[in-house]
Scaffold this motif. Structure first.
Motif, PDB file in Angstrom:
ATOM      1  N   THR B  74     -18.826 -15.832  10.498  1.00 12.30           N
ATOM      2  CA  THR B  74     -18.633 -17.070   9.747  1.00 12.30           C
ATOM      3  C   THR B  74     -17.309 -17.727  10.114  1.00 12.30           C
ATOM      4  OG1 THR B  74     -17.429 -16.108   7.895  1.00 12.30           O
ATOM      5  CG2 THR B  74     -19.812 -15.971   7.814  1.00 12.30           C
ATOM      6  N   SER B  75     -16.599 -17.134  11.051  1.00 11.28           N
ATOM      7  CA  SER B  75     -15.288 -17.669  11.408  1.00 11.28           C
ATOM      8  C   SER B  75     -15.317 -18.399  12.745  1.00 11.28           C
ATOM      9  CB  SER B  75     -14.269 -16.531  11.495  1.00 11.28           C
ATOM     10  OG  SER B  75     -14.109 -15.910  10.251  1.00 11.28           O
ATOM     11  N   ARG B  76     -14.278 -19.172  12.933  1.00 10.92           N
ATOM     12  CA  ARG B  76     -14.082 -19.818  14.229  1.00 10.92           C
ATOM     13  C   ARG B  76     -12.676 -19.513  14.677  1.00 10.92           C
ATOM     14  NH1 ARG B  76     -17.105 -25.612  14.753  1.00 10.92           N
ATOM     15  NH2 ARG B  76     -19.205 -24.828  14.391  1.00 10.92           N
ATOM     16  N   PHE B  77     -12.575 -19.106  15.909  1.00 13.28           N
ATOM     17  CA  PHE B  77     -11.260 -18.775  16.442  1.00 13.28           C
ATOM     18  C   PHE B  77     -10.819 -19.849  17.414  1.00 13.28           C
ATOM     19  CE2 PHE B  77     -12.952 -14.783  14.929  1.00 13.28           C
ATOM     20  CZ  PHE B  77     -11.877 -14.299  14.209  1.00 13.28           C
ATOM     21  N   THR B  78      -9.646 -20.355  17.164  1.00 15.66           N
ATOM     22  CA  THR B  78      -9.097 -21.433  17.996  1.00 15.66           C
ATOM     23  C   THR B  78      -7.897 -20.938  18.782  1.00 15.66           C
ATOM     24  OG1 THR B  78      -9.848 -23.157  16.481  1.00 15.66           O
ATOM     25  CG2 THR B  78      -8.029 -23.711  17.923  1.00 15.66           C
ATOM     26  N   THR B  79      -7.849 -21.318  20.059  1.00 12.13           N
ATOM     27  CA  THR B  79      -6.698 -20.997  20.902  1.00 12.13           C
ATOM     28  C   THR B  79      -6.195 -22.275  21.561  1.00 12.13           C
ATOM     29  OG1 THR B  79      -8.135 -20.557  22.789  1.00 12.13           O
ATOM     30  CG2 THR B  79      -7.527 -18.668  21.455  1.00 12.13           C
ATOM     31  N   LEU B  80      -4.952 -22.230  21.981  1.00 11.58           N
ATOM     32  CA  LEU B  80      -4.372 -23.340  22.741  1.00 11.58           C
ATOM     33  C   LEU B  80      -4.819 -23.186  24.187  1.00 11.58           C
ATOM     34  CD1 LEU B  80      -0.567 -24.187  22.541  1.00 11.58           C
ATOM     35  CD2 LEU B  80      -2.509 -25.723  22.643  1.00 11.58           C
ATOM     36  N   ARG B  81      -5.261 -24.252  24.817  1.00 14.13           N
ATOM     37  CA  ARG B  81      -5.661 -24.167  26.231  1.00 14.13           C
ATOM     38  C   ARG B  81      -4.447 -24.388  27.120  1.00 14.13           C
ATOM     39  NH1 ARG B  81     -11.061 -27.558  27.323  1.00 14.13           N
ATOM     40  NH2 ARG B  81     -10.655 -26.725  29.398  1.00 14.13           N
ATOM     41  N   ARG B  82      -3.491 -23.526  26.977  1.00 19.86           N
ATOM     42  CA  ARG B  82      -2.215 -23.720  27.657  1.00 19.86           C
ATOM     43  C   ARG B  82      -2.350 -23.723  29.174  1.00 19.86           C
ATOM     44  NH1 ARG B  82       3.405 -22.920  26.397  1.00 19.86           N
ATOM     45  NH2 ARG B  82       2.882 -22.194  24.309  1.00 19.86           N
ATOM     46  N   ALA B  83      -3.059 -22.738  29.713  1.00 13.96           N
ATOM     47  CA  ALA B  83      -3.174 -22.652  31.170  1.00 13.96           C
ATOM     48  C   ALA B  83      -3.885 -23.885  31.736  1.00 13.96           C
ATOM     49  CB  ALA B  83      -3.913 -21.372  31.570  1.00 13.96           C
ATOM     50  N   ASP B  84      -4.951 -24.302  31.060  1.00 12.63           N
ATOM     51  CA  ASP B  84      -5.692 -25.474  31.525  1.00 12.63           C
ATOM     52  C   ASP B  84      -4.837 -26.730  31.466  1.00 12.63           C
ATOM     53  OD1 ASP B  84      -7.898 -23.888  31.963  1.00 12.63           O
ATOM     54  OD2 ASP B  84      -8.799 -24.314  30.002  1.00 12.63           O
ATOM     55  N   LEU B  85      -4.113 -26.888  30.366  1.00 10.74           N
ATOM     56  CA  LEU B  85      -3.260 -28.067  30.218  1.00 10.74           C
ATOM     57  C   LEU B  85      -2.139 -28.048  31.254  1.00 10.74           C
ATOM     58  CD1 LEU B  85      -3.133 -28.248  26.330  1.00 10.74           C
ATOM     59  CD2 LEU B  85      -4.165 -29.939  27.876  1.00 10.74           C
TER      60      LEU B  85
END
Lengths: 117, 117
Positions: B74-85
């Motif tokens: 039921t959760s959503r995990f969010t990460t920063l797309r640091r490498a892509d950016l």
DNA sequence: TCCTTAGTTCAAAATTCATTGAACAATTGG
DNA sequence: CCAATTGTTCAATGAATTTTGAACTAAGGA
């Protein structure tokens, strides 16, 4: 005669980001950089948008601290506040300008942001 | 189950800038960075804004390519797309994050942009 | 199974932003 | 002085954005 500009230390990051987030303004800034940071007259940007709209966007850029504009005669000369921006947000302007290289035209940019949900 | 994300090379600069130009979203990104780029659940950000509004802002961040979000249970995990950016706009994220250090709260930031003409 | 938790979607309201045209002001060249 | 040039301001419009609450879904634990 003298137009209001924020001092370097009161330039706001979210403000700068959203001001630069507009494709028309980003195009103005990119052109300014291409012109060695100016000074450049308003009419120089007339291929980017209408005169009246340009007034609006140049004011936004000035009020956010991205540019400096100074009147002389019937003209206004605008420059990029590169040193101030570099002091306030080191590296930001450079990385933004580097990113404008592979940029489509502002018009295309405005249309082409359809995200499939 | 799988949420749409733009590929790295189709992340748009004006889009990223205007998405980061919103104080609420900038606060989310700063918090994400503080948490080692995530992953972090949505509810982690509930002190920043309402749940429903958070849904909206997290979607904007994801759709612009700034974050990656993945559902699990039921959760959503969010990460920063640091490498892509970093690949797409070298130096941009770092300079933005550095600028969030001396940032007032999002609420203050929203109110405090009065420019005296 | 039932309840709780986690988060979304939808529609409406409020706000903000960008664009336009008309009218205006100021400077400068002839 | 007159006319052209440069650029602004104002009000109106249309378009996007942000925010809200109510209703909803899906997964997991007791």
């Amino acid at each position: 005669m003298y137009l209001p500009h924020p001092q370097t230390d009161q330039i706001s990051l979210p403000n700068v980001l959203s001001v630069l987030g507009d494709p028309t303004r980003l195009a103005i800034v990119a052109e300014l950089a291409r012109k060695d940071d100016g000074p450049v007259t308003c009419s120089h940007f007339l291929d980017i948008c209408s005169k009246t709209n340009l007034s609006y966007h140049l004011a936004k850029l000035r009020e956010s601290g991205v540019t400096h504009t100074e009147a002389s005669g019937t003209s206004r000369f605008t420059t990029l506040r590169r040193a101030d921006l570099d002091r306030r947000f080191p590296g930001l302007l450079d990385s933004v300008l580097a990113g404008t290289g592979d940029l489509a035209s502002p018009a295309v940019e405005k249309a082409g942001n359809a995200q499939s949900a």
